[in-house]
Design a protein around this motif. Structure first.
Motif, short mmCIF file in Angstrom:
data_model
loop_
_atom_site.label_atom_id
_atom_site.label_comp_id
_atom_site.label_asym_id
_atom_site.label_seq_id
_atom_site.Cartn_x
_atom_site.Cartn_y
_atom_site.Cartn_z
N ARG A 72 0.84 -1.20 0.00
CA ARG A 72 0.00 0.00 0.00
C ARG A 72 0.87 1.24 0.00
NH1 ARG A 72 -3.64 2.64 -1.76
NH2 ARG A 72 -5.53 3.27 -0.67
N TYR A 73 0.41 2.27 -0.68
CA TYR A 73 1.09 3.56 -0.76
C TYR A 73 2.51 3.42 -1.33
CZ TYR A 73 -2.65 4.57 2.61
OH TYR A 73 -3.87 4.67 3.25
N GLY A 74 2.70 2.45 -2.23
CA GLY A 74 4.01 2.28 -2.88
C GLY A 74 5.01 1.49 -2.07
N ARG A 113 -2.90 12.91 -9.28
CA ARG A 113 -1.69 13.14 -8.48
C ARG A 113 -0.54 12.26 -8.93
NH1 ARG A 113 -1.82 16.16 -3.73
NH2 ARG A 113 -3.92 16.80 -3.08
N ARG A 114 0.66 12.74 -8.70
CA ARG A 114 1.88 11.98 -8.96
C ARG A 114 2.31 11.32 -7.65
NH1 ARG A 114 4.88 14.82 -12.79
NH2 ARG A 114 6.40 13.13 -12.77
N GLU A 161 -3.80 26.33 -6.01
CA GLU A 161 -3.96 26.94 -4.70
C GLU A 161 -5.08 26.34 -3.88
OE1 GLU A 161 -4.38 31.12 -5.20
OE2 GLU A 161 -2.31 31.41 -5.93
N SER A 162 -5.97 25.60 -4.50
CA SER A 162 -7.10 25.01 -3.78
C SER A 162 -6.77 23.66 -3.15
CB SER A 162 -8.29 24.84 -4.73
OG SER A 162 -8.02 23.85 -5.72
N ARG A 163 -5.55 23.17 -3.40
CA ARG A 163 -5.19 21.83 -2.92
C ARG A 163 -3.86 21.86 -2.18
NH1 ARG A 163 -5.77 18.13 -8.16
NH2 ARG A 163 -6.00 16.43 -6.66
N PHE A 164 -3.52 20.73 -1.58
CA PHE A 164 -2.25 20.58 -0.90
C PHE A 164 -1.40 19.52 -1.59
CE2 PHE A 164 -4.82 22.11 2.72
CZ PHE A 164 -3.97 23.09 3.24
N ASP A 165 -0.10 19.76 -1.64
CA ASP A 165 0.83 18.68 -1.93
C ASP A 165 1.03 17.87 -0.65
OD1 ASP A 165 1.34 19.10 -4.63
OD2 ASP A 165 2.98 20.50 -4.25
N VAL A 166 1.37 16.60 -0.80
CA VAL A 166 1.50 15.72 0.37
C VAL A 166 2.88 15.07 0.35
CG1 VAL A 166 0.48 13.81 1.67
CG2 VAL A 166 -0.98 15.26 0.24
N ILE A 167 3.55 15.13 1.49
CA ILE A 167 4.85 14.48 1.66
C ILE A 167 4.75 13.60 2.90
CG2 ILE A 167 7.32 14.81 2.01
CD1 ILE A 167 6.94 17.65 0.83
N SER A 168 5.11 12.33 2.77
CA SER A 168 5.01 11.41 3.89
C SER A 168 6.37 10.82 4.22
CB SER A 168 4.05 10.26 3.55
OG SER A 168 2.76 10.74 3.19
N ILE A 169 6.59 10.60 5.52
CA ILE A 169 7.75 9.86 5.98
C ILE A 169 7.25 8.64 6.72
CG2 ILE A 169 7.97 11.31 8.06
CD1 ILE A 169 11.01 10.73 7.94
N PHE A 170 7.66 7.47 6.25
CA PHE A 170 7.32 6.20 6.88
C PHE A 170 8.63 5.63 7.43
CE2 PHE A 170 4.19 5.82 3.09
CZ PHE A 170 3.29 6.69 3.70
N LEU A 191 10.44 7.75 2.03
CA LEU A 191 9.78 9.02 1.71
C LEU A 191 8.87 8.86 0.50
CD1 LEU A 191 12.92 11.33 2.07
CD2 LEU A 191 11.17 10.85 3.79
N LEU A 192 7.65 9.39 0.63
CA LEU A 192 6.66 9.32 -0.44
C LEU A 192 6.17 10.71 -0.78
CD1 LEU A 192 4.59 7.73 -2.23
CD2 LEU A 192 3.05 7.78 -0.23
N LEU A 193 6.12 11.02 -2.07
CA LEU A 193 5.54 12.28 -2.57
C LEU A 193 4.21 11.97 -3.22
CD1 LEU A 193 8.72 13.79 -4.29
CD2 LEU A 193 7.98 14.03 -1.91
N THR A 194 3.18 12.75 -2.88
CA THR A 194 1.85 12.61 -3.48
C THR A 194 1.44 14.03 -3.88
OG1 THR A 194 1.40 10.76 -1.98
CG2 THR A 194 -0.48 11.74 -3.09
#
Length: 287
Positions: A64-66, A90-91, A191-200, A213-216
Motif C-alpha cells: 500500500r502507498y508504494g 496526483r503523482r 492553490e485550492s489543494r495541498f501537496d503531500v509528503i510522507s515519511i514512513f 519518503l513518499l511524494l503525493t
C-alpha cells in the motif's frame, strides 16, 4: 529490547519494510524490523514475509502507498488512510529510503519541526530573517487516533520544485502512526489543494531506522527524477542533524527537554506516544 518486550501498541500495527519496486518477481529482500531479521520474497504464489528465526511461519503482509508493510501479529490494526494517494491526477513518487542512525520517534519529531527550516534548509524551506514560527493549533484526535497540527504557516524561498518565488506556505501535519507522519503543504500548481509528503520510518532498531519518503503531489511539469532529487536534497540536509541528536531515543518525560512555542506539535506527539504506551525508540516517562 527483545521483540517480546515491545508494547502491543507497536506490535499490533503495520510497519513499513521496503518500496514495492525493491522486490521484483523471484527476488528476495533481507532486512531488520524491531531488531528482528526478516526475509521477504516474491514468487508466482505472491509476496511472503517471514522472520529469519521462524521461516515456516508467514507474517501478515500488505502492499500500500508504494511500499510493503508487515506485522508481527496475525491481524494488525488497519493501516491509516491516505486518500490523496488514490486521486487520479496526483503523482505518487517513492522518493528515497535513507538509513539513519536515530530512533523513529526522533525522525518523526524532526519532520514536525518548522523552526529548523531557515538554518538547515537555507534558501529552500527557509531563510533569515524569516525565522518566526507563528502561532498554530495542535490536537490529539481520539476518533482518528492521531496528532493533527493546523494553521501552520512559514515563509519559504522555494517551497516546492514547481515554486517560482518565495511565499508564505500553509502546512498541516498528521501523525497517524507512532513512526509515520504525513505533511500537507500549499500546492504552487493549484492553490485550492495541498501537496503531500510522507515519511514512513522502519524501526530497524531502537536507534536505527530506514526512512522511506513518499511524494503525493499535483505536478504536471517535473520529471520523477527531479521530484526525487529535490526531496533527497531536503532529507540529505536533515540526516546529519538527526544523527547528532542526543539522546537518540526520544524522551517522553515533559521535563527532559525545554519546550518552546515551536515545539507544540512535538509536545503533543510525545504525550500521544506516552498515552499509547509506546516503548520502542523512546525513553519512557518515569512514574
Amino acid at each position: 529490547m527483545k521483540l517480546a518486550d515491545v508494547a502491543p501498541s507497536v506490535l499490533e500495527l503495520w510497519q513499513v519494510i521496503a518500496p514495492i519496486d525493491a522486490l521484483r518477481p523471484g527476488g528476495e529482500l533481507r532486512t531488520v524490523l524491531l531488531g528482528e531479521p526478516i526475509i521477504a520474497t516474491r514468487t508466482d504464489a505472491g509476496l511472503r514475509v517471514v522472520r529469519k528465526a521462524a521461516p515456516d511461519v508467514p507474517m501478515a503482509v500488505l502492499e500500500r502507498y508504494g511500499f510493503i508493510w508487515t506485522s508481527f501479529v496475525e491481524t494488525p490494526k488497519p493501516l491509516f488512510p491516505l486518500p490523496e494517494y488514490d486521486e487520479p491526477d496526483r503523482r505518487n513518487v517513492v522518493a528515497a529510503s535513507f538509513g539513519v542512525a536515530v530512533s523513529a520517534p526522533r525522525a518523526v519529531e524532526n519532520f514536525l519541526d518548522m523552526g529548523h527550516f531557515p538554518y538547515v534548509h537555507t534558501d529552500i524551506l527557509g531563510a533569515e530573517p524569516h525565522t518566526e514560527v507563528k502561532e498554530y493549533d495542535v490536537e490529539i484526535s481520539e476518533d482518528r487516533d492521531e496528532v493533527l497540527a493546523t494553521r501552520c504557516r512559514f515563509f519559504q524561498p522555494r517551497a516546492a520544485l514547481t515554486a517560482t518565488e518565495g511565499q508564505e506556505v500553509e502546512y498541516v501535519y498528521r501523525v497517524p502512526h507512532p513512526y509515520c507522519s504525513v505533511l500537507y503543504k500549499s500546492c504552487p500548481a493549484d492553490e485550492s489543494r495541498f501537496d503531500v509528503i510522507s515519511i514512513f520510518c522502519q524501526p530497524v532498531g531502537e536507534e536505527q531506522i530506514i526512512a522511506h519518503l513518499l511524494l503525493t503531489q499535483v505536478d504536471e511539469t517535473s520529471t520523477e527524477a527531479e521530484m526525487r532529487r529535490f526531496q533527497q536534497t531536503i532529507f540529505g540536509q536533515d540526516k546529519p542533524i538527526l544523527e547528532n541528536q542526543y539522546p537518540k531515543r526520544l524522551p517522553l518525560d515533559p521535563r527532559a527537554e525545554t519546550p518552546i512555542r515551536a515545539d507544540k506539535s512535538a509536545i503533543a506527539y510525545r504525550r500521544w506516544l506516552s498515552k499509547k504506551g509506546v516503548n520502542y525508540g523512546v525513553i519512557p516517562q518515569q512514574a
